[in-house]
Design a protein around this motif. Structure first.
Motif, PDB file in Angstrom:
ATOM      1  N   VAL A  84       0.843  -1.194   0.000  1.00  0.00           N
ATOM      2  CA  VAL A  84       0.000   0.000   0.000  1.00  0.00           C
ATOM      3  C   VAL A  84       0.878   1.244   0.000  1.00  0.00           C
ATOM      4  O   VAL A  84       1.874   1.317   0.731  1.00  0.00           O
ATOM      5  N   TRP A  85       0.512   2.230  -0.817  1.00  0.00           N
ATOM      6  CA  TRP A  85       1.161   3.539  -0.826  1.00  0.00           C
ATOM      7  C   TRP A  85       0.327   4.465   0.052  1.00  0.00           C
ATOM      8  O   TRP A  85      -0.903   4.505  -0.063  1.00  0.00           O
ATOM      9  N   VAL A  86       0.991   5.198   0.939  1.00  0.00           N
ATOM     10  CA  VAL A  86       0.305   6.132   1.836  1.00  0.00           C
ATOM     11  C   VAL A  86       0.922   7.512   1.663  1.00  0.00           C
ATOM     12  O   VAL A  86       2.143   7.654   1.651  1.00  0.00           O
ATOM     13  N   GLU A  87       0.059   8.505   1.521  1.00  0.00           N
ATOM     14  CA  GLU A  87       0.507   9.893   1.432  1.00  0.00           C
ATOM     15  C   GLU A  87      -0.215  10.701   2.498  1.00  0.00           C
ATOM     16  O   GLU A  87      -1.442  10.615   2.621  1.00  0.00           O
ATOM     17  N   GLY A  88       0.557  11.464   3.276  1.00  0.00           N
ATOM     18  CA  GLY A  88      -0.021  12.319   4.312  1.00  0.00           C
ATOM     19  C   GLY A  88      -0.020  13.765   3.878  1.00  0.00           C
ATOM     20  O   GLY A  88       0.989  14.274   3.383  1.00  0.00           O
ATOM     21  N   GLU A  89      -1.157  14.404   4.049  1.00  0.00           N
ATOM     22  CA  GLU A  89      -1.308  15.812   3.672  1.00  0.00           C
ATOM     23  C   GLU A  89      -1.917  16.567   4.847  1.00  0.00           C
ATOM     24  O   GLU A  89      -2.996  16.213   5.319  1.00  0.00           O
ATOM     25  N   ALA A  90      -1.209  17.589   5.321  1.00  0.00           N
ATOM     26  CA  ALA A  90      -1.692  18.378   6.448  1.00  0.00           C
ATOM     27  C   ALA A  90      -2.558  19.524   5.965  1.00  0.00           C
ATOM     28  O   ALA A  90      -2.250  20.166   4.959  1.00  0.00           O
ATOM     29  N   GLU A  91      -3.630  19.755   6.697  1.00  0.00           N
ATOM     30  CA  GLU A  91      -4.434  20.971   6.528  1.00  0.00           C
ATOM     31  C   GLU A  91      -4.035  21.869   7.695  1.00  0.00           C
ATOM     32  O   GLU A  91      -4.231  21.514   8.854  1.00  0.00           O
ATOM     33  N   ARG A  98      -5.426  29.159   6.676  1.00  0.00           N
ATOM     34  CA  ARG A  98      -6.861  28.898   6.514  1.00  0.00           C
ATOM     35  C   ARG A  98      -7.073  27.645   5.671  1.00  0.00           C
ATOM     36  O   ARG A  98      -7.587  27.709   4.567  1.00  0.00           O
ATOM     37  N   GLY A  99      -6.615  26.520   6.190  1.00  0.00           N
ATOM     38  CA  GLY A  99      -6.822  25.275   5.466  1.00  0.00           C
ATOM     39  C   GLY A  99      -5.800  25.002   4.381  1.00  0.00           C
ATOM     40  O   GLY A  99      -6.026  24.173   3.508  1.00  0.00           O
ATOM     41  N   GLU A 100      -4.664  25.692   4.445  1.00  0.00           N
ATOM     42  CA  GLU A 100      -3.583  25.452   3.488  1.00  0.00           C
ATOM     43  C   GLU A 100      -3.225  23.958   3.539  1.00  0.00           C
ATOM     44  O   GLU A 100      -3.114  23.370   4.605  1.00  0.00           O
ATOM     45  N   ARG A 101      -3.037  23.340   2.366  1.00  0.00           N
ATOM     46  CA  ARG A 101      -2.714  21.911   2.298  1.00  0.00           C
ATOM     47  C   ARG A 101      -1.243  21.727   1.939  1.00  0.00           C
ATOM     48  O   ARG A 101      -0.759  22.329   0.983  1.00  0.00           O
ATOM     49  N   VAL A 102      -0.568  20.886   2.730  1.00  0.00           N
ATOM     50  CA  VAL A 102       0.861  20.651   2.552  1.00  0.00           C
ATOM     51  C   VAL A 102       1.120  19.149   2.606  1.00  0.00           C
ATOM     52  O   VAL A 102       0.719  18.487   3.567  1.00  0.00           O
ATOM     53  N   LYS A 103       1.812  18.628   1.579  1.00  0.00           N
ATOM     54  CA  LYS A 103       2.205  17.221   1.613  1.00  0.00           C
ATOM     55  C   LYS A 103       3.301  17.079   2.663  1.00  0.00           C
ATOM     56  O   LYS A 103       4.331  17.735   2.584  1.00  0.00           O
ATOM     57  N   VAL A 104       3.061  16.221   3.666  1.00  0.00           N
ATOM     58  CA  VAL A 104       4.013  16.108   4.762  1.00  0.00           C
ATOM     59  C   VAL A 104       4.774  14.790   4.783  1.00  0.00           C
ATOM     60  O   VAL A 104       5.886  14.724   5.318  1.00  0.00           O
TER      61      VAL A 104
END
Length: 131
Positions: A84-91, A98-104
């Motif tokens: 499984v590939w997992v990607e985490g993205e922070a809001e 204000r809800g900026e999305r960043v790949k962490v």
């Protein structure tokens, strides 16, 4: 564009921080592990154990108050294992954001289907590899 649905969504709290005030990498690894198990259960409803985490990359820090979405995708299936590939993205919802999305983070996780005694079993009921 279709909105992605996360396998899990987690709000990070002060108890999860290290001495620098960011979230411990081990906490993130735990959530990656859980998200991969959720995805593997979609392939077949077995009990799974984590065999390996490969290519774990931390791209950006996670802060208290961030809402982290863990997105998953089944990459490979074998007779007894699922990758499984997992990607985490922070809001980001802290001051000034204000809800900026960043790949962490991102990682590849290999899971093995096991029986009640912990012995590997076929992922698919007929024993054929899953695709």
């Amino acid at each position: 564009m279709t909105e992605r649905i996360p396998a899990i969504k987690v709000l990070l709290l002060p108890k999860d921080t290290n001495q620098l005030g960011t979230i411990f990498g081990g906490v993130i690894l735990s959530h990656i592990d859980l998200a991969s198990a959720v995805e593997a259960r979609k392939v077949a409803p077995n009990r799974y154990v984590t065999a390996a985490m490969r290519e774990v990359e931390f791209h950006a820090p996670v802060f208290v108050g961030d809402l982290v979405n863990f997105y998953t995708e089944t990459r490979r299936g074998g007779r007894t294992a699922v990758t499984v590939w997992v990607e985490g993205e922070a809001e980001r919802w802290s001051a000034g954001h204000r809800g900026e999305r960043v790949k962490v983070t991102e990682a590849e996780v290999a899971l093995v289907a096991v029986d009640a005694s912990g012995q590997p079993i076929p992922v698919a009921p007929d024993g054929a590899p899953v695709v």
